[in-house]
Motif scaffolding. Sequence first.
Motif, PDB file in Angstrom:
ATOM      1  N   LEU A  98     -33.180 -14.686 -45.574  1.00 32.58           N
ATOM      2  CA  LEU A  98     -33.224 -15.920 -46.368  1.00 32.58           C
ATOM      3  C   LEU A  98     -34.394 -16.785 -45.921  1.00 32.58           C
ATOM      4  N   PHE A  99     -34.502 -16.976 -44.621  1.00 26.35           N
ATOM      5  CA  PHE A  99     -35.578 -17.811 -44.084  1.00 26.35           C
ATOM      6  C   PHE A  99     -36.945 -17.259 -44.480  1.00 26.35           C
ATOM      7  N   ILE A 139     -27.101 -13.312 -48.841  1.00 25.98           N
ATOM      8  CA  ILE A 139     -26.138 -14.411 -48.695  1.00 25.98           C
ATOM      9  C   ILE A 139     -24.773 -13.843 -48.293  1.00 25.98           C
ATOM     10  N   ARG A 140     -24.351 -12.801 -49.009  1.00 24.18           N
ATOM     11  CA  ARG A 140     -23.033 -12.229 -48.727  1.00 24.18           C
ATOM     12  C   ARG A 140     -22.911 -11.781 -47.282  1.00 24.18           C
ATOM     13  N   GLY A 193     -24.727 -12.855 -44.786  1.00 24.03           N
ATOM     14  CA  GLY A 193     -25.157 -13.872 -43.815  1.00 24.03           C
ATOM     15  C   GLY A 193     -26.451 -13.508 -43.104  1.00 24.03           C
ATOM     16  N   ASP A 194     -27.384 -12.883 -43.833  1.00 30.88           N
ATOM     17  CA  ASP A 194     -28.652 -12.476 -43.238  1.00 30.88           C
ATOM     18  C   ASP A 194     -29.637 -13.647 -43.254  1.00 30.88           C
ATOM     19  N   GLY A 195     -29.466 -14.546 -42.283  1.00 35.53           N
ATOM     20  CA  GLY A 195     -30.267 -15.767 -42.201  1.00 35.53           C
ATOM     21  C   GLY A 195     -31.768 -15.500 -42.123  1.00 35.53           C
ATOM     22  N   ARG A 250     -31.739 -22.123 -45.704  1.00 31.94           N
ATOM     23  CA  ARG A 250     -31.029 -21.016 -45.053  1.00 31.94           C
ATOM     24  C   ARG A 250     -29.629 -21.495 -44.664  1.00 31.94           C
ATOM     25  N   LEU A 288     -31.146 -10.977 -52.911  1.00 36.23           N
ATOM     26  CA  LEU A 288     -30.883 -12.316 -52.365  1.00 36.23           C
ATOM     27  C   LEU A 288     -29.374 -12.538 -52.223  1.00 36.23           C
ATOM     28  N   GLN A 289     -28.648 -12.127 -53.239  1.00 37.34           N
ATOM     29  CA  GLN A 289     -27.185 -12.241 -53.240  1.00 37.34           C
ATOM     30  C   GLN A 289     -26.596 -11.486 -52.048  1.00 37.34           C
ATOM     31  N   LEU A 312     -25.875 -20.154 -45.822  1.00 34.51           N
ATOM     32  CA  LEU A 312     -24.914 -19.615 -44.858  1.00 34.51           C
ATOM     33  C   LEU A 312     -23.625 -20.427 -44.837  1.00 34.51           C
TER      34      LEU A 312
END
Lengths: 305, 305
Positions: free
Chosen positions: B274-275, B266-267, B269-271, A238, B262-263, A242
């Motif tokens: 992602l986690f 990331i763009r 910043g959705d931690g 993660r 997923l992209q 970021l």
Amino acid sequence: MPEPLFQRVALIGIGLIGSSIARVVREENLAREIVISTRSPQTLARAEELGLGDRYEADAAVAVEGADLVVLGIPVGASEAVAKWIAPSLKKGAILTDVGSTKASVVAQIAPHVPKGVHFIPGHPIAGTEHSGPDAGFATLFQNRWCILTPLPGTNPEALEKLSAFWRACGSNVDTMDPQHHDLVLAIVSHLPHLIAYNIVGTADDLETVTKSEVIKYSASGFRDFTRLAASDPTMWRDVCLHNKDAILEMLARFSEDLAALQRAIRWGDGQALFDLFTRTRGIRRSIIEAGQETAAPDFGRHKA
Amino acid sequence: MPEPLFQRVALIGIGLIGSSIARVVREENLAREIVISTRSPQTLARAEELGLGDRYEADAAVAVEGADLVVLGIPVGASEAVAKWIAPSLKKGAILTDVGSTKASVVAQIAPHVPKGVHFIPGHPIAGTEHSGPDAGFATLFQNRWCILTPLPGTNPEALEKLSAFWRACGSNVDTMDPQHHDLVLAIVSHLPHLIAYNIVGTADDLETVTKSEVIKYSASGFRDFTRLAASDPTMWRDVCLHNKDAILEMLARFSEDLAALQRAIRWGDGQALFDLFTRTRGIRRSIIEAGQETAAPDFGRHKA
Ligand SMILES: NC(=O)c1ccc[n+]([C@@H]2O[C@H](COP(=O)([O-])OP(=O)(O)OC[C@H]3O[C@@H](n4cnc5c(N)ncnc54)[C@H](OP(=O)(O)O)[C@@H]3O)[C@@H](O)[C@H]2O)c1
Ligand SMILES: NC(=O)c1ccc[n+]([C@@H]2O[C@H](COP(=O)([O-])OP(=O)(O)OC[C@H]3O[C@@H](n4cnc5c(N)ncnc54)[C@H](OP(=O)(O)O)[C@@H]3O)[C@@H](O)[C@H]2O)c1
């Protein structure tokens, strides 16, 4: 026995990377004293059980006192908080380094807090496994691998040479480059592969037409290779996403563009385009094997033929 | 010594899979006689040098004469031509099978040519490596792997049981399913992983901002895992793409959809997103290891820790 490179090494974070450093420092006698600090009492106690250090400190600021080498082995997103915490206690002349998988962000987080007289030299050993924590480390992890240092302009040459000698003593080859270039290179060789692996495993997990039990049973036909990367530590990855956003998005865009072309070749039955791509990619593996970065044994040597 | 399962086995195609079958048939005494045929005189001569069979025939039609088991171990796109060639020479009561990585297309290519009284039962051992040719095979390749048979409606139950017994004697577990479902399952567990691997290696090869030498040096950070699949045989994989187009395109679409999400994470910043993804995917590897389809050793056991 030759004089150790360092008097006192402080390891802040004692997971896979930190504990591998602890082990090789001990084996190769690279420091007189190893001081270990980590966030949780449990991990600190485990490090002590494993005998990884000479001293164990709950307070990272206390751990770095008097150390001539300080290594941060923590997720990149934790860099700023830890830098602020330890900065006032760093010894003049000490080398401060890290092992984080992204570099521009780590520099931005740490550099403003580094006191004058302390040599901050960011680093990244290109070595790891899918396992985490102090039990996962081993002394040979860095052997025959590369370690990238990304010194800032004006870095003291002796400090840089000393840190390079340290990594060579750990078994690695040392390269230097600027943090931005590091982040671009790692985006393609490491970050994109991990994201793609996480993504395909997620896709397989979500299907309604193929059961999870089928995916598991027949995984030896290719899928299982991806599950290794997709089993890596979620917090670490993660943070990588970021903190290396721009380079990762750039590489993702390239990958998607190429995938669209491949998809088109399949849709239109363009056998020649498929054959050409599938031929071109074989050479890279050969080169990686020749460079000593991969085993030539079939199936990564999983088979005992 | 118990009576062998078959009197005469004819292997048409003697690459990785064909030669692995030859070796295990010999070791386990599964046939009284092994007859080998392959397209090129060179490969046939090599098979003879390796002592893989009892008889070597340039003419596949001659090779199958009198055989009670015939196994096609050739690229799936060659199925129809070879079926036409050998059909008139097949013995009544013989079992004709194949090992191709796609099944609906193989059925469509072969079934129309199979004479009455010959039991055609398509198959696919879920086992392989990235290497090709008669030197690459080994007797334990099928051990502890699955073999999928896709019998057509009306298949003779004794013939099916006899072929199943053959694969069990090779060390495999046997599953049966219909060819369409096989193709869907394999599209996600094998075909998509290979295509993604070929694609990412192609992307890395094309970059202007990162040199090929950098990709090679730092490949241990993830990239090298993909190069194994991307070093597989181009002819075989071209044929797989051409002969399982619909299922592959469906899986590619799912993968791309997930990659877009997923992209986006990331763009923005959705931690948390992602986690969550990176956590969910770990379980699958654990299940694959528990099912005995993967090693638990870090780095596929490449490291001697
Ligand atoms: N794994 C790899 O393959 C690899 C390779 C090269 C570089 N790296 C980089 O090396 C660094 C460490 O990775 P690793 O694999 O060694 O991780 P790890 O095994 O998961 O260990 C992480 C360590 O960091 C500590 N930590 C976690 N979150 C923290 C926080 N918010 N603040 C302070 N400390 C924290 C942990 O402490 P507690 O356990 O006490 O909570 C533990 O000591 C990361 O920056 C990673 O990007 C990893
Ligand atoms: N490789 C794997 O991991 C794997 C796993 C499961 C199933 N399979 C399937 O098994 C089959 C064989 O794969 P393999 O890995 O054993 O391949 P391989 O090692 O490349 O051997 C291919 C064999 O097929 C022959 N051949 C090639 N093109 C031909 C043609 N146009 N007409 C007639 N014969 C031809 C070759 O003959 P010459 O050398 O004499 O030209 C050789 O004997 C394929 O259908 C593949 O999809 C492969």
